[in-house]
Design a protein around this motif. Sequence first.
Motif, PDB file in Angstrom:
ATOM      1  N   PRO A 176       1.449  -1.589 -18.024  1.00 35.65           N
ATOM      2  CA  PRO A 176       1.324  -3.053 -18.104  1.00 35.65           C
ATOM      3  C   PRO A 176       0.041  -3.537 -17.451  1.00 35.65           C
ATOM      4  CG  PRO A 176       2.901  -2.417 -16.408  1.00 35.65           C
ATOM      5  CD  PRO A 176       2.542  -1.166 -17.144  1.00 35.65           C
ATOM      6  N   GLY A 177      -0.483  -4.666 -17.938  1.00 37.48           N
ATOM      7  CA  GLY A 177      -1.664  -5.266 -17.332  1.00 37.48           C
ATOM      8  C   GLY A 177      -1.333  -5.913 -15.996  1.00 37.48           C
ATOM      9  N   LYS A 178      -2.365  -6.393 -15.306  1.00 36.11           N
ATOM     10  CA  LYS A 178      -2.164  -6.962 -13.974  1.00 36.11           C
ATOM     11  C   LYS A 178      -1.211  -8.148 -14.001  1.00 36.11           C
ATOM     12  CE  LYS A 178      -4.575  -8.689  -9.889  1.00 36.11           C
ATOM     13  NZ  LYS A 178      -3.583  -9.748  -9.666  1.00 36.11           N
ATOM     14  N   GLU A 180       1.236  -8.803 -16.082  1.00 34.55           N
ATOM     15  CA  GLU A 180       2.606  -8.324 -16.263  1.00 34.55           C
ATOM     16  C   GLU A 180       3.128  -7.635 -15.006  1.00 34.55           C
ATOM     17  OE1 GLU A 180       3.298  -6.740 -20.576  1.00 34.55           O
ATOM     18  OE2 GLU A 180       1.198  -6.396 -20.042  1.00 34.55           O
ATOM     19  N   LYS A 181       2.287  -6.846 -14.359  1.00 30.93           N
ATOM     20  CA  LYS A 181       2.698  -6.177 -13.119  1.00 30.93           C
ATOM     21  C   LYS A 181       3.106  -7.198 -12.066  1.00 30.93           C
ATOM     22  CE  LYS A 181      -0.074  -1.929 -13.326  1.00 30.93           C
ATOM     23  NZ  LYS A 181      -1.185  -1.178 -12.668  1.00 30.93           N
ATOM     24  N   ASP A 182       2.242  -8.207 -11.876  1.00 27.13           N
ATOM     25  CA  ASP A 182       2.522  -9.222 -10.860  1.00 27.13           C
ATOM     26  C   ASP A 182       3.795  -9.996 -11.190  1.00 27.13           C
ATOM     27  OD1 ASP A 182       0.214  -8.438  -9.596  1.00 27.13           O
ATOM     28  OD2 ASP A 182      -0.986 -10.145 -10.282  1.00 27.13           O
ATOM     29  N   PHE A 183       3.955 -10.329 -12.458  1.00 22.87           N
ATOM     30  CA  PHE A 183       5.122 -11.101 -12.885  1.00 22.87           C
ATOM     31  C   PHE A 183       6.418 -10.334 -12.641  1.00 22.87           C
ATOM     32  CE2 PHE A 183       8.173 -11.853 -16.367  1.00 22.87           C
ATOM     33  CZ  PHE A 183       8.506 -13.174 -16.109  1.00 22.87           C
ATOM     34  N   HIS A 184       6.468  -9.099 -13.112  1.00 26.41           N
ATOM     35  CA  HIS A 184       7.716  -8.331 -13.004  1.00 26.41           C
ATOM     36  C   HIS A 184       8.025  -7.949 -11.561  1.00 26.41           C
ATOM     37  CE1 HIS A 184       8.590  -8.113 -17.254  1.00 26.41           C
ATOM     38  NE2 HIS A 184       7.327  -7.789 -17.498  1.00 26.41           N
TER      39      HIS A 184
END
Length: 308
Positions: A176-178, A180-184
């Motif tokens: 995942p991109g940054k 998506e990483k931060d969100f999840h």
Amino acid sequence: MRYLLLQIILLVAFAGTLHADKRDYIELAQQGWGYELRSTMLGRDMAIPVHINGRDLVGAALCLVGERPHPQTLAVLNTFRELLKHSFGHPTPMRYAGLSARDCGTGRTVILRLYSGYPPNRDLSADIDWLSEVHQLGLPQGRAYLVTSPAMAQTFFGRRGQGTHIVVKQPAHDRPGKLEKDFHKSILLEELFQSFTFGMDILLYDKSTGFLSKLQETPVNLQRLPWSSHEFMRALLNSNPSGLCAFDIFMMHAVAQSPADQTIDPGFIDYIDRQYDHLWAQADETLADPQFAALFDEGCSTSVLVPR
């Protein structure tokens, strides 16, 4: 996600560093933990007693169901489990049980259902039916329940104890991109923190004052945005801290050590008032430990306290 009415929090921001006095932090603790239950799930047996203490899940196992955990999900879970052990002094066993919550068994267990595609409404309904059966929750059998947000947690109280159920959307891609990483990471951390401390959401209408807790969130209308869209992720990420704040670590130590029978009792806040300096010393030590750094939001994980 749970919501409470907000009492205005007055904070002073300077040079990007949050300044707050003891009174501000105690007020925030009252808002997040000194709440009253004003509603209950429709159809619940009201004769079943409710006991709320943030230590109730100490030592409970974490049972993963649904999808197998994404590598990022697993990393957040393992680090948070270490933080729980550090704060509460007891390990949190974890295992993947499969597709059904029934495979988790009947011990002291928190069920975490993971998914990455469509909301698992049918599975959520089956999970709650199982919890109602195991804990004698008194809920109507066969009712359909809906996943109403990418991450949500519920604790049910029954005649055979309490059951906690968490459902969280995780990355759908191997890399995942940054964003998506931060969100999840953010939504998973929020549900874990709230479930294992019994803290409640606090609405913050003026974001310019700065966030002091993962519990705080600014209202945002996301009804027409798909949960997997970048617009949705950005908006939700901007509505509250992406990780835990210094205050949250302080409260984990307070919950772990308070002698109050329930963390919603006034005695819990009295304990924080009396042990304030001691608890902050412990929080500072935890915040300085590099093994937990990935869980913190840099914007709110360092605070300068101003004497009263």
